[in-house]
Design a protein around this motif. Structure first.
Motif, PDB file in Angstrom:
ATOM      1  N   TYR A 164      46.751  34.837  45.548  1.00 38.63           N
ATOM      2  CA  TYR A 164      46.880  36.178  45.382  1.00 38.63           C
ATOM      3  C   TYR A 164      46.292  37.654  45.658  1.00 38.63           C
ATOM      4  CZ  TYR A 164      47.315  39.289  41.432  1.00 38.63           C
ATOM      5  OH  TYR A 164      47.419  40.947  41.176  1.00 38.63           O
ATOM      6  N   HIS A 165      45.102  37.667  46.018  1.00 44.57           N
ATOM      7  CA  HIS A 165      44.570  39.096  46.141  1.00 44.57           C
ATOM      8  C   HIS A 165      44.434  38.953  48.133  1.00 44.57           C
ATOM      9  CE1 HIS A 165      42.197  39.564  43.065  1.00 44.57           C
ATOM     10  NE2 HIS A 165      41.612  38.787  43.151  1.00 44.57           N
ATOM     11  N   SER A 166      44.652  37.855  48.801  1.00 46.23           N
ATOM     12  CA  SER A 166      45.852  38.032  50.425  1.00 46.23           C
ATOM     13  C   SER A 166      46.963  38.759  50.457  1.00 46.23           C
ATOM     14  CB  SER A 166      45.833  36.619  51.285  1.00 46.23           C
ATOM     15  OG  SER A 166      47.299  36.306  50.302  1.00 46.23           O
ATOM     16  N   ILE A 167      47.836  38.701  49.064  1.00 46.51           N
ATOM     17  CA  ILE A 167      48.755  39.740  49.287  1.00 46.51           C
ATOM     18  C   ILE A 167      48.555  40.825  48.115  1.00 46.51           C
ATOM     19  CG2 ILE A 167      51.399  39.875  48.138  1.00 46.51           C
ATOM     20  CD1 ILE A 167      51.171  36.462  48.970  1.00 46.51           C
ATOM     21  N   HIS A 168      48.206  40.765  46.922  1.00 47.24           N
ATOM     22  CA  HIS A 168      48.118  41.872  45.580  1.00 47.24           C
ATOM     23  C   HIS A 168      46.453  42.926  46.202  1.00 47.24           C
ATOM     24  CE1 HIS A 168      51.877  40.873  43.965  1.00 47.24           C
ATOM     25  NE2 HIS A 168      51.691  39.582  44.059  1.00 47.24           N
TER      26      HIS A 168
END
Length: 106
Positions: A29-33
């Motif tokens: 999730y954090h690699s995208i958002h």
């Protein structure tokens, strides 16, 4: 000698896969958002393009101003440049002149 026999629980087999899925989900999730994720990188790229265009525009304006200052400097004072700037600042012209105003591209 007494030994205890534990019954194998089905829940025990799922603990490690659930922890692995939780970690992968979090980092995915954090690699995208996230702040440095894919969406933030796209926004940074857009800002770079916009700011580069603004920098080019300001550089061009600065070159024009430097050229005008060079023409008006001590050693090479041109009467035409001085006359043009004075007339523009004072908004005056002679009665026998035709004045054509044009706007600089902004």
């Amino acid at each position: 000698m007494w030994t205890r026999h534990h019954k194998k629980r089905k829940l025990g087999r799922l603990v490690m896969p659930l922890i692995a899925v939780a970690f992968l989900s979090y980092f995915g999730y954090h690699s995208i958002h996230g702040g440095y994720g894919l969406k933030a990188t796209e926004q940074f790229d857009r800002q770079i393009v916009e700011r580069q265009a603004r920098l080019d525009k300001l550089t061009k304006q600065r070159m024009i101003l430097e050229k005008e200052v060079q023409l008006m400097s001590d050693g090479s004072l041109e009467r035409d440049m001085l006359d043009e700037k004075a007339r523009l600042a004072l908004n005056m012209s002679r009665s026998d002149e035709i004045v054509i105003f044009h706007r600089a591209a902004n």
